[in-house]
Design an enzyme around this catalytic site. Structure first.
Site, PDB file in Angstrom:
ATOM      1  N   GLU A 181       0.833  -1.207   0.000  1.00  0.00           N
ATOM      2  CA  GLU A 181       0.000   0.000   0.000  1.00  0.00           C
ATOM      3  C   GLU A 181       0.864   1.252   0.000  1.00  0.00           C
ATOM      4  O   GLU A 181       1.959   1.264   0.558  1.00  0.00           O
ATOM      5  CB  GLU A 181      -0.881   0.040   1.260  1.00  0.00           C
ATOM      6  CG  GLU A 181      -1.833  -1.112   1.375  1.00  0.00           C
ATOM      7  CD  GLU A 181      -2.815  -0.921   2.532  1.00  0.00           C
ATOM      8  OE1 GLU A 181      -2.845   0.160   3.144  1.00  0.00           O
ATOM      9  OE2 GLU A 181      -3.547  -1.883   2.812  1.00  0.00           O
ATOM     10  N   LYS A 190       2.129   4.692   1.356  1.00  0.00           N
ATOM     11  CA  LYS A 190       2.210   5.184   2.736  1.00  0.00           C
ATOM     12  C   LYS A 190       2.025   6.691   2.727  1.00  0.00           C
ATOM     13  O   LYS A 190       2.799   7.423   2.096  1.00  0.00           O
ATOM     14  CB  LYS A 190       3.564   4.824   3.345  1.00  0.00           C
ATOM     15  CG  LYS A 190       3.690   5.204   4.818  1.00  0.00           C
ATOM     16  CD  LYS A 190       4.982   4.667   5.410  1.00  0.00           C
ATOM     17  CE  LYS A 190       5.009   4.743   6.915  1.00  0.00           C
ATOM     18  NZ  LYS A 190       4.842   6.058   7.471  1.00  0.00           N
ATOM     19  N   ARG A 241      -2.896   9.854  11.568  1.00  0.00           N
ATOM     20  CA  ARG A 241      -3.632   8.600  11.680  1.00  0.00           C
ATOM     21  C   ARG A 241      -4.984   8.878  12.327  1.00  0.00           C
ATOM     22  O   ARG A 241      -5.081   9.659  13.274  1.00  0.00           O
ATOM     23  CB  ARG A 241      -2.847   7.616  12.528  1.00  0.00           C
ATOM     24  CG  ARG A 241      -3.420   6.226  12.465  1.00  0.00           C
ATOM     25  CD  ARG A 241      -2.418   5.242  12.991  1.00  0.00           C
ATOM     26  NE  ARG A 241      -2.916   3.887  12.877  1.00  0.00           N
ATOM     27  CZ  ARG A 241      -2.124   2.831  12.889  1.00  0.00           C
ATOM     28  NH1 ARG A 241      -0.829   2.985  12.977  1.00  0.00           N
ATOM     29  NH2 ARG A 241      -2.632   1.622  12.811  1.00  0.00           N
ATOM     30  N   GLU A 297      -5.372   7.303   7.096  1.00  0.00           N
ATOM     31  CA  GLU A 297      -4.504   8.459   7.297  1.00  0.00           C
ATOM     32  C   GLU A 297      -5.207   9.672   6.689  1.00  0.00           C
ATOM     33  O   GLU A 297      -5.612   9.632   5.517  1.00  0.00           O
ATOM     34  CB  GLU A 297      -3.165   8.186   6.593  1.00  0.00           C
ATOM     35  CG  GLU A 297      -2.071   9.145   6.923  1.00  0.00           C
ATOM     36  CD  GLU A 297      -1.287   8.771   8.188  1.00  0.00           C
ATOM     37  OE1 GLU A 297      -1.649   7.793   8.885  1.00  0.00           O
ATOM     38  OE2 GLU A 297      -0.308   9.490   8.476  1.00  0.00           O
ATOM     39  N   PHE A 323      -7.163   2.401   5.445  1.00  0.00           N
ATOM     40  CA  PHE A 323      -6.395   1.178   5.227  1.00  0.00           C
ATOM     41  C   PHE A 323      -6.828  -0.001   6.086  1.00  0.00           C
ATOM     42  O   PHE A 323      -6.270  -1.083   5.967  1.00  0.00           O
ATOM     43  CB  PHE A 323      -4.887   1.431   5.332  1.00  0.00           C
ATOM     44  CG  PHE A 323      -4.434   2.157   6.571  1.00  0.00           C
ATOM     45  CD1 PHE A 323      -4.403   1.514   7.792  1.00  0.00           C
ATOM     46  CD2 PHE A 323      -4.019   3.486   6.492  1.00  0.00           C
ATOM     47  CE1 PHE A 323      -3.969   2.179   8.919  1.00  0.00           C
ATOM     48  CE2 PHE A 323      -3.585   4.158   7.628  1.00  0.00           C
ATOM     49  CZ  PHE A 323      -3.560   3.500   8.850  1.00  0.00           C
TER      50      PHE A 323
HETATM   51  P1  AMP Z   1       5.725   5.273  11.066  1.00  0.00           P
HETATM   52  O1  AMP Z   1       5.006   6.392  11.751  1.00  0.00           O
HETATM   53  O2  AMP Z   1       6.856   5.693  10.203  1.00  0.00           O
HETATM   54  O3  AMP Z   1       6.053   4.133  12.008  1.00  0.00           O
HETATM   55  O4  AMP Z   1       4.690   4.621  10.033  1.00  0.00           O
HETATM   56  C1  AMP Z   1       3.481   4.084  10.444  1.00  0.00           C
HETATM   57  C2  AMP Z   1       2.381   5.080  10.183  1.00  0.00           C
HETATM   58  O5  AMP Z   1       2.176   5.267   8.807  1.00  0.00           O
HETATM   59  C3  AMP Z   1       1.048   4.614  10.692  1.00  0.00           C
HETATM   60  O6  AMP Z   1       0.895   4.909  12.060  1.00  0.00           O
HETATM   61  C4  AMP Z   1       0.077   5.386   9.838  1.00  0.00           C
HETATM   62  O7  AMP Z   1      -0.257   6.605  10.489  1.00  0.00           O
HETATM   63  C5  AMP Z   1       0.864   5.744   8.596  1.00  0.00           C
HETATM   64  N1  AMP Z   1       0.361   5.169   7.345  1.00  0.00           N
HETATM   65  C6  AMP Z   1       0.241   5.843   6.181  1.00  0.00           C
HETATM   66  N2  AMP Z   1      -0.226   5.071   5.212  1.00  0.00           N
HETATM   67  C7  AMP Z   1      -0.448   3.848   5.735  1.00  0.00           C
HETATM   68  C8  AMP Z   1      -0.936   2.608   5.204  1.00  0.00           C
HETATM   69  N3  AMP Z   1      -1.299   2.468   3.929  1.00  0.00           N
HETATM   70  N4  AMP Z   1      -1.023   1.560   6.071  1.00  0.00           N
HETATM   71  C9  AMP Z   1      -0.647   1.682   7.363  1.00  0.00           C
HETATM   72  N5  AMP Z   1      -0.172   2.827   7.909  1.00  0.00           N
HETATM   73  C10 AMP Z   1      -0.071   3.906   7.105  1.00  0.00           C
END
Ligand code: AMP
Length: 588
Positions: A250, A252, A257, A302, A342
Site C-alpha cells: 500500500e 504510505k 492517523r 490516514e 487502510f
Molecule cells: P511510522 O510512523 O513511520 O512508524 O509509520 C506508520 C504510520 O504510517 C502509521 O501509524 C500510519 O499513520 C501511517 N500510514 C500511512 N499510510 C499507511 C498505510 N497504507 N497503512 C498503514 N499505515 C499507514
C-alpha cells in the site's frame, strides 16, 4: 480505601529504585482496593481523570493551585510562590505549607479515594464564567482538609505532575500479580487493554468479574483500539522474503492517523494517541456520516490535505496546519482533507479484527463504495521485489512517504509492532535518514553561553519493550533554538530529581534526572557501538560491554516536544538494533 493510605503508597512508589518493587507496591494497592475503587485508582495513578479518548482535562494551572494552597493554609500567594520557586515542585510546597498551616485544619472527615476522585471531577467539570475561582475554591477545600502528605498529591494530581513514573506495562503486571500472584497474566490483560484503551475499565472488570470476563472482552464503538504498528526493512527483496510470497503493498501517506468510530448518528475520530479529534476534521466526520454504506463501524486511515486542482496530496507541513484549532472551517475549504482508509476492525456488530487482511480489505472497499472523501489506500498485490520497488518509486515520485507491505493472511494486531506490516520509507536505504523519537531522561545545566537558560543539553533514551525500561542512547546538545532551550528548561526543571528514576537504565549521570515523560525527535548520521550507553547493552567476547549510541545527533521536528507520542511509543531498543544491522548491510 482512605486517600491517606493511597498517598502513603505513592510516597513509597516515589522512593523505590527498582521496577519490580514498583509492581509489588501497585499490586498491594490493587489487592487492598474495593471493586468500585479500581478504575479511579488506575486513572489517579496515571495522573488523569479518564482514558485519553474521553478528553477530560482538569483545567488547573500552577497559578491557580498556588492560590488554592494560600487560601487553604492562611499564607499569601507571594509566600507560596516564593517557596515554589525554591522547591520547583508545587506538591512539596503544598506539603510544607499544610504542615505549618495558620488555619485550623478540617481533619475530622478523612476522605476516601472515591470522594477525592469525585471532587477532582467536579473541579474538571467546572467551566464557563467564574469557573477559575470556583476551581481554586474546590481545590483549596481539598487541601484544607488534607494531611501534609495528602496535600502533596492533591496538588500534583490536577497539575498532571504525579511524578510516579509508572507506565501501562507496569500497571498491567501489577494487575496480573493482584489476580494470580505472578506476572503470567500480563499478555491476556494486555490484549484486553489493546482493544479498549481503557486501563481503568480493564482493572475494574478483572476485579469484579475475573479473568473470564477479560478473555471474552470484545471491540466496541467509541472505545478506540490501540493502533497496529509497522516493522521496517531496508529493501524490497527482504520484504518479499519476509512475507513469504504474495503480499499487499500500500502507499504510505504522511498525515494524521485517524480511527473513525460510528454508531447511528454518533461519530468520533481518534488520533494515533487515541485522543478525540472529531472537531478537528469536520469534513472527514461529515463524510463518515453521509458517505459510508452502513451506520456502525470502526475504520482506520490516514487523514491528509489534498489539492483537488492538481490531484496531489500535500506534504505533512500543510496538513499540520489543520491541527491548529482556529479557522478550521476556512481551512476545510482551502485544504480539503482526504482519508486514505487502510483497515476496518468492526462493522454491523461484527468484530473484524481476527479476519485476515484480505477479508477486511474487501469489507472496507464495499463500505466506502463511492465516497469521495474516504478512499481506500492505493495498493498492488505482488510477490515480486521489482514490482514492489516500482510501486515504491512511483509513490515517492508522487510526494508520498513510501509503502507499507501487508501480510494478506494476518489479523489486525492491536497495539503492537509486528512483521505483518512492514514499511519501506523514502531514502531509507543508506544513511540513517529516518528520524528517531527519543525519551528525555535527564538534562545538563548550561555552561558558557548557555548558562542563562539553566539548560545545556539532554540525556536521551529509547524504550526497551521487553524490560519495560528506558535505556540511555545519546546526549543531545545540538539543534536547539534559544526559545526551545527556554521551553525545555522550564518544563524539565519542574520534574527534575536528583536520583535516577526506577525505570531508567543509564551509566552516565546527568546534572538532573527526569522521569520518562517527554519525547523529542532526533536525526543522527549513524548508529554506533558505545560502552557508555545502555541501549541494547551486551557483554562482548572479550568481557567488555557495549551498547548503542548515535553519531551527530540533533534535535529536529515541528515542535520541541512530541505531544502525540508517549514515552512508551518512542523508538525502541529493538528498532535501534535492527537499524544498526541494516546500516551495516548497506555499507558492505
Ligand atoms: P511510522 O510512523 O513511520 O512508524 O509509520 C506508520 C504510520 O504510517 C502509521 O501509524 C500510519 O499513520 C501511517 N500510514 C500511512 N499510510 C499507511 C498505510 N497504507 N497503512 C498503514 N499505515 C499507514
Amino acid at each position: 480505601m482512605l486517600f491517606s493510605k493511597l498517598a502513603e503508597y505513592y510516597d513509597s512508589l516515589e522512593k523505590v529504585s527498582s521496577r519490580l518493587k514498583m509492581i509489588e507496591i501497585m499490586a498491594e494497592v490493587f489487592k487492598e482496593a474495593e471493586e468500585r475503587e479500581m478504575s479511579a485508582i488506575v486513572y489517579m495513578t496515571q495522573g488523569v481523570l479518564a482514558p485519553a479518548f474521553e478528553g477530560k482535562e482538569f483545567g488547573v494551572a500552577e497559578k491557580m493551585a498556588t492560590e488554592s494552597i494560600a487560601i487553604a493554609t492562611g499564607y499569601t500567594k507571594d509566600e507560596v510562590e516564593s517557596d515554589f520557586k525554591k522547591s520547583g515542585d508545587l506538591g512539596k510546597t503544598a506539603e510544607s505549607f499544610v504542615a505549618k498551616s495558620k488555619l485550623k485544619r478540617m481533619l475530622s472527615s478523612k476522605p476516601n479515594i472515591l470522594e477525592v476522585y469525585e471532587a477532582m471531577k467536579k473541579i474538571s467539570e467546572s467551566s464557563g464564567k467564574g469557573s477559575k475561582e470556583h476551581k481554586i475554591k474546590l481545590l483549596a477545600n481539598l487541601v484544607a482538609s488534607s494531611t501534609p502528605l495528602e496535600a502533596r498529591y492533591m496538588i500534583r494530581y490536577p497539575l498532571g505532575q504525579l511524578r510516579l513514573g509508572l507506565g501501562d506495562a507496569t500497571m498491567l503486571e501489577a494487575l496480573s500479580v493482584m489476580e494470580n500472584n505472578d506476572r503470567t497474566l500480563k499478555d491476556e490483560l494486555e490484549r484486553a487493554y489493546n482493544i479498549c484503551s481503557d486501563l481503568g475499565f480493564v482493572a475494574a472488570t478483572l476485579k469484579s468479574d475475573g479473568l473470564k470476563a477479560i478473555r471474552s472482552l470484545s471491540v466496541s464503538t467509541f472505545k478506540p483500539i490501540r493502533p497496529a504498528l509497522a516493522e521496517r526493512l531496508p529493501t524490497a527483496e527482504e520484504i518479499i522474503e519476509k512475507m513469504g510470497g504474495k503480499c499487499a503493498v500500500e502507499q504510505k501517506y504522511d498525515g494524521f492517523r485517524c480511527q473513525i468510530h460510528r454508531k447511528g448518528k454518533r461519530i468520533e475520530l481518534y488520533s494515533r494517541r487515541l485522543e478525540r479529534t472529531t472537531e478537528m476534521f469536520p469534513d472527514i466526520a461529515t463524510a463518515a456520516l453521509k458517505e459510508v454504506s452502513t451506520d456502525e463501524f470502526i475504520i482506520e486511515g490516514e487523514a491528509l490535505a489534498y489539492n483537488e486542482a492538481t490531484s496531489e496530496f500535500m506534504p505533512f507541513q500543510e496538513t499540520i496546519q489543520r491541527k491548529r484549532k482556529h479557522g478550521i472551517d476556512e481551512k476545510a475549504v482551502n485544504l480539503p482533507l482526504r482519508l486514505m482508509a487502510f483497515d476496518i476492525m468492526f462493522a454491523d456488530g461484527k468484530n473484524y479484527m481476527n479476519e485476515p487482511y484480505s477479508k477486511r480489505r474487501e469489507k472496507l472497499e464495499e463500505l466506502l463504495g463511492k465516497s469521495e472523501t474516504l478512499r481506500p489506500s492505493k495498493r498492488i498485490i505482488t510477490d515480486s521485489a521489482k514490482d514492489l520497488d516500482d510501486f515504491f518509486n512511483i509513490s515517492v515520485e508522487n510526494g508520498l512517504e513510501g509503502i507499507v507491505a501487508k501480510d494478506l493472511n494476518a489479523p489486525y494486531i492491536a497495539g503492537a509492532r509486528k512483521f505483518s506490516w512492514i514499511k519501506l520509507k523514502r531514502s531509507y536505504q543508506g544513511e540513517l535518514s529516518d528520524t528517531l523519537d527519543l525519551v528525555i531522561i535527564g538534562y545538563y545545566l548550561g555552561r558558557g553561553s548557555r548558562t542563562e537558560f539553566g539548560f545545556g543539553g539532554l540525556l536521551c533514551a529509547v524504550y526497551n519493550e521487553k524490560r519495560d525500561m528506558f535505556e540511555s542512547i545519546s546526549k543531545l546538545g545540538t539543534g536547539f533554538t534559544e526559545e526551545q532551550m527556554q521551553e525545555l528548561s522550564d518544563k524539565l526543571s519542574k520534574i527534575a530529581q536528583k536520583s535516577k528514576p526506577a525505570r531508567v537504565d543509564a551509566i552516565l549521570e546527568p546534572d538532573f534526572w527526569v522521569y520518562p515523560k517527554y519525547v523529542v525527535t532526533v536525526r543522527a548520521d549513524e548508529i554506533t557501538k558505545s560502552p557508555t550507553h545502555t541501549c541494547g547493552m551486551k557483554v562482548n567476547d572479550d568481557g567488555t560491554k557495549s551498547g548503542y549510541s548515535l553519531r551527530f545527533p540533533r534535535l529536529v521536528g515541528e515542535t520541541t516536544i512530541r505531544t502525540d507520542k508517549s514515552p512508551e511509543e518512542a523508538t525502541t531498543t529493538k528498532e535501534i538494533i535492527e537499524l544498526y544491522s541494516q546500516q551495516k548491510k548497506v555499507r558492505v
